[in-house]
Each structure stands twice: as C-alpha cells, then as structure tokens.
Write a protein that holds these residues in place. Sequence first.
Motif, mmCIF file in Angstrom:
data_model
loop_
_atom_site.group_PDB
_atom_site.id
_atom_site.type_symbol
_atom_site.label_atom_id
_atom_site.label_comp_id
_atom_site.label_asym_id
_atom_site.label_seq_id
_atom_site.Cartn_x
_atom_site.Cartn_y
_atom_site.Cartn_z
ATOM 1 N N TRP A 274 0.821 -1.212 0.000
ATOM 2 C CA TRP A 274 0.000 0.000 0.000
ATOM 3 C C TRP A 274 0.858 1.266 0.000
ATOM 4 N N TRP A 275 2.093 1.163 0.492
ATOM 5 C CA TRP A 275 2.959 2.351 0.497
ATOM 6 C C TRP A 275 3.276 2.826 -0.915
ATOM 7 N N ALA A 276 2.989 1.996 -1.911
ATOM 8 C CA ALA A 276 3.246 2.398 -3.300
ATOM 9 C C ALA A 276 2.415 3.605 -3.712
ATOM 10 N N VAL A 277 1.293 3.853 -3.021
ATOM 11 C CA VAL A 277 0.436 4.977 -3.407
ATOM 12 C C VAL A 277 0.970 6.303 -2.879
ATOM 13 N N SER A 278 1.842 6.267 -1.871
ATOM 14 C CA SER A 278 2.182 7.494 -1.133
ATOM 15 C C SER A 278 3.016 8.479 -1.951
ATOM 16 N N VAL A 315 -0.874 8.957 4.113
ATOM 17 C CA VAL A 315 0.392 8.630 4.773
ATOM 18 C C VAL A 315 0.173 8.392 6.268
ATOM 19 N N ALA A 316 -0.699 9.171 6.889
ATOM 20 C CA ALA A 316 -0.993 8.977 8.306
ATOM 21 C C ALA A 316 -1.627 7.612 8.551
ATOM 22 N N VAL A 317 -2.597 7.244 7.717
ATOM 23 C CA VAL A 317 -3.267 5.942 7.866
ATOM 24 C C VAL A 317 -2.281 4.801 7.636
#
Length: 334
Positions: A274-278, A315-317
Amino acid sequence: MLRDLMDVAPPVTSGVGSQRRSVRYLPVNLFGAVMGLAGLSLAWRSAHRVFGVPAAIGDAIGVVALATFLVLATGYLAKCLCYPAAVKAEFEHPVGGNFFGTITIAIMLLSVVVSRYAEVFGEVLWTCGTALTFVLTFVVVGRLLHGKVDPVHATPPWLISGVGTLDVAVTGSTMPMEWAREVDLFGLSVGTMMAVVFFMMVFSRVVHQEPLPATMVPSLIVMIAPLEVGFLAYVGMTHAVDMFAGLLFHAGLFLFITLSPQVFRLNVPFATSWWAVSFPMAALSIAALQYAAYAGTWVLSGIAGLALLLVSVVVAVLSVQTLHRLFTRRLLVA
C-alpha cells in the motif's frame, strides 16, 4: 499466477516459530514508506511557499522520513548479511525486484530534505543516490532485453525504474554543482524514454491480462508517477510552467481520478505494498502546488490543497497501520 510470483520468501519449516518473525521477511517495498514520507515533507515545504503554512510541519515530517530510512536500512543490511539468498531471490524476482528502486529514490529525496540544513551532506547523498539509480536502471533494462519476458510481469512496479531516473532531474535541480545539470539532463532523457515504453507495456498488461491480485492493486497509482514526476523534472530543468507542463499535470490528475475508485476500496486488504500509493500522491500534490503558484487561480489552489490533504491522510493511515502490524508482531512474517 501473478500472486504466486509475488511470494518470493522461502518456505518456512513448521514448528520453527523464530523463523516466522524475522528480518529475513523485511520486504524491500517497505522503503516506499521513506519515499512517501520524504515526498510529503517536500509537499508541505511547497505549501509553506504557496499557502504560508508553518515550515516546521515539513521539517518535522522530513525528520521522520530520515529516521525511518535509517531503521529500514539497518534492518535490510542485517537481512543482506544474514540471509543473502533471500535478498538475491527478491532482487531477481521479475516483479518484486523493481522495488529496489525505492531505496535509491528514497536516498535522492532525502538529499533534498537534509540539504536545507547540511548542504554538503545533501550533495553527497544525491550523488550516491543518483549513481545507484543509474546502476540499477542499467541492470533492470539489461535484464529485460534478454528477451522472453512474460507479459504478465509488466506490472506498475516496472515504472519505478523510469521514475527513478526522472527523480534524478527533480532532485538534481536543487544541487549547486556545475556538473549536475548534465546528469539531470541525462536522467530526464533516460527517464522519459523508459516511462513512455514501460507505461505502454503496463497499460497493455492491465487491459489485456488477468486482474492484479489484491495485494498489488495499490500499485496501480504508480501509473500517475511518470506524469507528475515528469512535470516536476521538466519544470525543474526549464524553470517554467508552460503548456507542455500543464498537459503532464492534467494527464496525471485524470489518471489519479480514474484509478482511485479501483484502489481505495474497503475490500483491498492492507499490506506493505500500500505504500506504493504514497509517493505518486505526494508528487501530484507538489506538482499541483507548483502549478497553482504559477496560475494563481482558485480552482488550482483548491486542487492543490485537496491533494495535500489527501496524501497527508493516506500517509498517516499507512503509518498507523504499519506501526500496528509491527507492534503486534505481524509485520516481519513469512
């Protein structure tokens, strides 16, 4: 088929509990968190210049990004020393191996974050990150040119290599060295070529092949990165926001609006992927802020503010979810 390909970790022997929670299973794609945090730091710095928000916000996020990189780098170095076979398997994976580019991009982004306070250190970081990016790009492209690559492997992570060389120009435009401009130009030219070729291959794969497995769905947002990072690289090199820059920005905005309903769904489980979206969202935010500063219209200012709010929430989530998994001992598992 693709879900099986993404599982690069060696099988775990039953009954050996210590092997199920180990640095051996630290995924390289977790360096995407550093990219996202560093990108968010730079976005808030841009918001300081455009909207006058406190500069301390961006600086504080930058400190978190640097600390995160140090922790992950230490962990992955331990993985390299203790489990070299696992690292080798991860690097040679036709899909997962592309995430090694998140390390080199993170280094270049951090060079801009720290150069505000330690200019020489920032220059050293950028030089190292740039050199590693080019080496990795040559390796990745050379591996693909061997031929007989399964089209199903052409997934959004392939674009990381192209984005990496574009980021050379984005971050290098802030460097004072005389020779940096030619390096930036080389990075921009290579990144543009790779972004165009890989984007078409990935787009074709998404349209014509089987749907991506749930754990890879978030990587669809990576498809906006070549456009928004391309905007930042072009503007950084030309020092002008012209019609071509506007076309890049709006194309990326269109893709983000189109892809978001497919990605941000409750039935897509959380994973480190999911970090790929950040970072793509951070790049969209920075590009929107720069475009808004040039155009001076309330519409673009509103888009820039909304983009900054969205990437900050995301990013917080993701940070909370990742820390929760770490503290509940569910992060470093097979």
